[in-house]
Write an enzyme that holds these catalytic residues in place. Sequence first.
Site, PDB file in Angstrom:
ATOM      1  N   ARG A  21       0.220   5.456   9.320  1.00  0.00           N
ATOM      2  CA  ARG A  21       1.239   4.742  10.084  1.00  0.00           C
ATOM      3  C   ARG A  21       2.336   4.151   9.206  1.00  0.00           C
ATOM      4  NH1 ARG A  21       1.528  -0.469  10.300  1.00  0.00           N
ATOM      5  NH2 ARG A  21      -0.573  -0.643   9.418  1.00  0.00           N
ATOM      6  N   CYS A 146      -8.568  -4.866  11.948  1.00  0.00           N
ATOM      7  CA  CYS A 146      -9.199  -3.834  11.112  1.00  0.00           C
ATOM      8  C   CYS A 146     -10.710  -4.019  11.121  1.00  0.00           C
ATOM      9  CB  CYS A 146      -8.660  -3.908   9.687  1.00  0.00           C
ATOM     10  SG  CYS A 146      -6.912  -3.488   9.553  1.00  0.00           S
ATOM     11  N   HIS A 207     -10.082   3.898   2.862  1.00  0.00           N
ATOM     12  CA  HIS A 207      -9.026   4.594   2.130  1.00  0.00           C
ATOM     13  C   HIS A 207      -8.416   3.795   0.982  1.00  0.00           C
ATOM     14  CE1 HIS A 207      -7.305   2.550   5.718  1.00  0.00           C
ATOM     15  NE2 HIS A 207      -6.423   2.108   4.831  1.00  0.00           N
ATOM     16  N   LEU A 208      -7.867   4.535   0.052  1.00  0.00           N
ATOM     17  CA  LEU A 208      -6.965   4.009  -0.964  1.00  0.00           C
ATOM     18  C   LEU A 208      -5.565   4.479  -0.609  1.00  0.00           C
ATOM     19  CD1 LEU A 208      -8.892   4.853  -4.267  1.00  0.00           C
ATOM     20  CD2 LEU A 208      -8.383   2.540  -3.443  1.00  0.00           C
TER      21      LEU A 208
END
Length: 264
Positions: A21, A146, A207-208
């Site tokens: 996003r 999140c 994620h990174l």
Amino acid sequence: MKQYIKLIKKIIRVGNQKKDRTGTGTLSIFGYNMKFDLKKGFPLLTTKKCHIASIIYELLWFLKGDTNISYLNENKISIWNNWANESGDVGPIYGKQWRNWSTPEGHEIDQIKNVLIQLKKNPDSRRMLVSSWNVGDIDKMRLPPCHVLFQFYVFNNTLSCQLYQRSCDVFLGLPFNIASYSILIHMIAQQCDLKVGDFLWTGGDVHLYNNHIELAKKQILRIPRTLPKLTILKKPQSLFQYCFEDFKIIGYHPYPAIKGEISI
């Protein structure tokens, strides 16, 4: 925290390159679990310095049911500034959902208070959950939650908690999340006269961000140090009466901070 370093190494080794996003792009895996025994130390990252004040003040802000950043800014915490509107509001995010979940009938449910009641009266309950993912409010949130769902579990007078996190920024966000929920477990255990047990973390899209990968590679070269200990200096009458000065982190000797840009 060897588990955290192990996670970073796995993402770098087998992660999928994905769009996101924010437009930054991520290296991502789907589905990951970690378990922290809180009796063995407070899981605050040692391979880079974490800003403890931000972690504690944010948690207290959530527990107040607050969704305006004025309280954070008054205490020199700016981690939510990028998502607030001109009046400082971030919409019906964590604090609103934890303390004042709105029902279709116009009532409000205090999920945290309900969990405390169950922990004291029926600690074997399988319904001691708190959700931040209120589908009817998502479009009103400046940033949808999140970390979306957590559940408590009691055995042998010991309190454990499992969190499900749908989206996890491993470099910047995850160290905060682990420490924050570990503090919450300590607080609730104290209020309910329980011992602390395990914090179990489950991630969905883990994620990174692409602009953190080289920073993460630098971090995994550092050898994790002994975990600090968390001490709560007094026991307020209520979970909602703690203040920043009630918490003391003992023996925290991290490596220097590694600053990374946040993706908005």
